[in-house]
Write a protein that holds these residues in place. Structure first.
Motif, short mmCIF file in Angstrom:
data_model
loop_
_atom_site.label_atom_id
_atom_site.label_comp_id
_atom_site.label_asym_id
_atom_site.label_seq_id
_atom_site.Cartn_x
_atom_site.Cartn_y
_atom_site.Cartn_z
N ILE A 376 0.85 -1.20 0.00
CA ILE A 376 0.00 0.00 0.00
C ILE A 376 0.88 1.25 0.00
O ILE A 376 0.63 2.21 -0.73
N THR A 378 3.82 1.56 -1.22
CA THR A 378 4.47 1.69 -2.54
C THR A 378 3.47 1.85 -3.67
O THR A 378 3.85 1.81 -4.84
N ARG A 379 2.17 2.01 -3.34
CA ARG A 379 1.09 2.24 -4.31
C ARG A 379 0.80 1.02 -5.19
O ARG A 379 0.15 1.14 -6.22
N LYS A 380 1.26 -0.15 -4.80
CA LYS A 380 0.94 -1.35 -5.56
C LYS A 380 -0.47 -1.83 -5.21
O LYS A 380 -1.12 -2.49 -6.01
N GLN A 382 -4.26 -0.46 -3.26
CA GLN A 382 -5.00 0.71 -2.80
C GLN A 382 -5.69 0.39 -1.47
O GLN A 382 -6.26 -0.69 -1.31
N GLN A 389 0.10 9.39 3.40
CA GLN A 389 0.72 10.60 2.85
C GLN A 389 2.24 10.52 2.95
O GLN A 389 2.80 10.35 4.03
#
Length: 639
Positions: A376, A378-380, A382, A389
């Motif tokens: 999450i 590392t934006r892999k 959601q 942030q």
């Protein structure tokens, strides 16, 4: 008692020598670790000990009938039986005895037609077999099975599951469990900590501590070795060397031995040079030739020491952040996650604040969502709800334990060079060399690399990124001990921020300045390393136990409670009385000492001698100070 002895064991595969003149001895209660680099021959040695490999030279002695249990590195229990029935199979001889007892019981029920002698004989047979059954644990085998299965995280709801439906990791744990239940005289374990979480590792450490036989272990888990072994054999340059003590003691002793051997070697080299110089300068002179000849003979007879062999080549790298991040690196608020097909949250209500320079270990049971949290960040993935942030100028470097960032069809050289195409080939090869890829190794396809080689290649890519926020998921998996130590040194010198997941408790102790425990509905931070975290968890468990006791005491009959309080009060009074008596005796002794001292000080030969008088005055002051302290304690207790 010695149960196995290896003398001058050697083993080669073709022209490649693996082991040479190995000497090793195992006694019946020994706890032994065999350590060394990947490829040093550790697993080969275990297979020779277990009888799975032959050896080329030497002799192996072991008593006839020695029972050996061997767990290889990649063993998984293959069976069509259920978990319970497979474990029950270990106790087959005991089950047969149980059936014999049931048969005898039926015979005794129908013994009305037997003579008195025959009936007595039947009773004696039953008594004998029942005693043997009890001695061999006949009434405890089910609890033994449940204890081991529970320790390895298999619970009653799992018992009727077919082993054929389990994962590879679960089959490996069951293979270990079956071996522990068999209780061989010599237990040989090759990487037993694979597929075990931290809680299970702790259980296994405690189990092995009380194991009735000898244990020999190969493991990359240094914390596990420190907890379990008292003898270490190091395999290096095909030979074995024995050290007494834990793994940490072995490291200390090895460094001291190397330093001492190097001093002895250098001293001898200096002596040899002096002798050679003297011979060279004086052999042709008539006046000194005899002395020169004497020194030459000394040189010829001298037993030359070999230069001590230091560590074999190790990876060499460091992590550096190319630019500095802001002070706030990551803020997580009320974070929750669940998979689309799952109604239940994996975790929720998570709050975490990471500052620049923090080094944080995430811990928690398997399946709680530690890797998911990293993905999450590392934006892999959601999040399902909540916010996450990243701070100013934060650049993430992610190490994925599954190595999904590597392309199987590329060569090692292409994998790194394609990621950093602006670098010169020479520089790329230098980096790869630092990670132990040299010569034709760089032309190997990634698909042909071992787990350890893939790990080193991923670390090379991560190093070149120069990120200021490293997110590491099980970075020590597949690394040998030496590579782990190099990684630890690199991370300790790193000038950025780190958050990582690891089951390697030794690694956590080295790197973490804070441990964050993830539970389903919250996280808890502990400002310290892994040992500090465990200490605080134990304190917490003890507090909860005491609270439960206090709650249970509140339900005790008041009369009984008053009786217990009265007994406690009386015991405390007796304790105080004994201390008062002791103090009164001490006070009397000190007062007598002071009186004698003051009498001595009145003698002319003393008060006229300044030095004697001063010394006795100081002694008198000390006694008075002690008396004052004793009187204060006596007065407080006498109130």
């Amino acid at each position: 008692m010695i149960i196995m002895q290896l003398n001058d064991i050697s083993k080669s595969f073709g022209a490649e020598k693996i082991l040479s003149n190995i000497k090793l001895e195992i006694k019946d209660q020994d706890r032994i670790a065999i350590v060394g680099r990947n490829g040093a021959g550790k697993s080969t040695l275990l297979k020779i000990m277990a009888g799975e490999f032959s050896y080329d030279e030497g002799v192996m002695h072991k008593p006839k009938g020695l029972t050996i249990g061997y767990l290889s590195q990649h063993t998984g229990l293959e069976s069509t039986k259920t978990i319970w029935n497979e474990m029950l199979n270990v106790f087959k001889p005991l089950l047969r005895k149980e059936q014999e007892l049931r048969k005898l019981e039926k015979d005794m029920e129908n013994a009305s037609s037997l003579s008195e002698d025959s009936y007595n004989q039947l009773l004696r047979e039953y008594d004998s077999k029942q005693q043997a059954f009890i001695t061999e644990g006949g009434y405890n085998y089910e609890s033994f099975i449940k204890s081991v299965l529970n320790g390895l995280h298999f619970y009653e709801g799992d018992y009727q599951t077919s082993i054929s439906t389990l994962s590879g990791g679960q089959k490996t744990r069951l293979a270990l469990g079956k071996l522990l239940l068999q209780k061989p005289a010599l237990l040989i374990l090759d990487e037993p900590t694979n597929h075990l979480d931290i809680e299970t590792l702790g259980w296994l450490e405690n189990y092995l501590a009380g194991y009735p036989g000898a244990v020999t272990i190969v493991s990359h888990d240094r914390y596990f070795l420190d907890k379990t072994v008292s003898i270490v054999y190091e395999i290096s340059y095909h030979k074995a060397r024995k050290y007494h003590g834990s793994y940490s003691k072995y490291l200390e002793q090895r460094a001291l031995d190397y330093e001492q051997e190097m001093k002895e070697f250098e001293k001898q080299q200096s002596e040899i040079k002096e002798l050679e110089d003297f011979v060279q300068k004086n052999i042709v002179r008539a006046s000194t030739t005899k002395r020169a000849q004497s020194r030459r003979k000394k040189l010829e007879k001298m037993e030359k020491l070999d230069r001590p062999k230091g560590d074999e080549s190790s990876a060499s790298f460091s992590f550096n952040a190319s630019r500095r991040s802001g002070n706030d690196v990551l803020k997580i608020h009320d974070l929750a996650f669940r998979y689309e097909d799952d109604e239940r949250y994996l975790f929720e209500g998570m709050n975490l604040h990471i500052n620049r320079g923090d080094s944080i270990a995430l811990v928690g049971p398997n399946g709680i969502g530690k890797t998911t949290l990293l993905k999450i960040i590392t934006r892999k993935f959601q999040p399902s709800k909540g916010s996450i942030q990243l701070g100013t100028n934060v650049e993430i470097g992610y190490y994925d334990q599954e190595q999904t960032n590597l392309s199987p069809n590329k060569t090692v050289l292409q994998e790194l060079w394609d990621t950093y195409p602006n670098e010169k080939e020479k520089d790329i090869r230098t980096v790869l060399g630092n990670f132990l890829f040299s010569g034709d190794d760089v032309l190997k396809p990634v698909s042909a690399l071992s787990g350890g080689e893939k790990a080193r290649l991923s670390l090379a890519k991560l190093m070149m990124l120069q990120a200021n926020f490293l997110i590491l998921d099980e970075p020590t998996n597949h690394l040998d001990i030496d590579s782990k130590e190099v990684l630890e040194s690199a991370l300790l010198d790193y000038n950025g921020t780190i958050i990582f997941v690891s089951h390697d408790r030794y690694f956590i102790n080295k790197i973490a300045e804070q441990v964050v425990e993830i539970e389903r509905d919250h996280v808890t931070g502990y400002l310290g390393d892994y040992d500090y975290y465990i200490e605080k968890k134990e304190e917490q468990a003890e507090r909860e136990r005491l609270q439960q006791e206090q709650t249970s005491y509140s339900h005790v009959d008041k009369k009984n409670l008053s009786f217990r309080e009265e007994k406690d009060r009386q015991r405390e009074e007796r304790k105080v009385r004994r201390r008062i008596d002791e103090l009164e005796n001490l006070i009397e002794e000190k007062e007598n000492e002071l009186a004698e001292l003051e009498l001595t000080m009145t003698k002319p030969e003393v008060f006229q001698d300044h030095e004697k008088s001063l010394a006795l005055t100081k002694e008198s002051s000390g006694i008075k100070q002690t008396l004052e302290q004793l009187m204060e304690e006596w007065a407080a207790l006498s109130e």
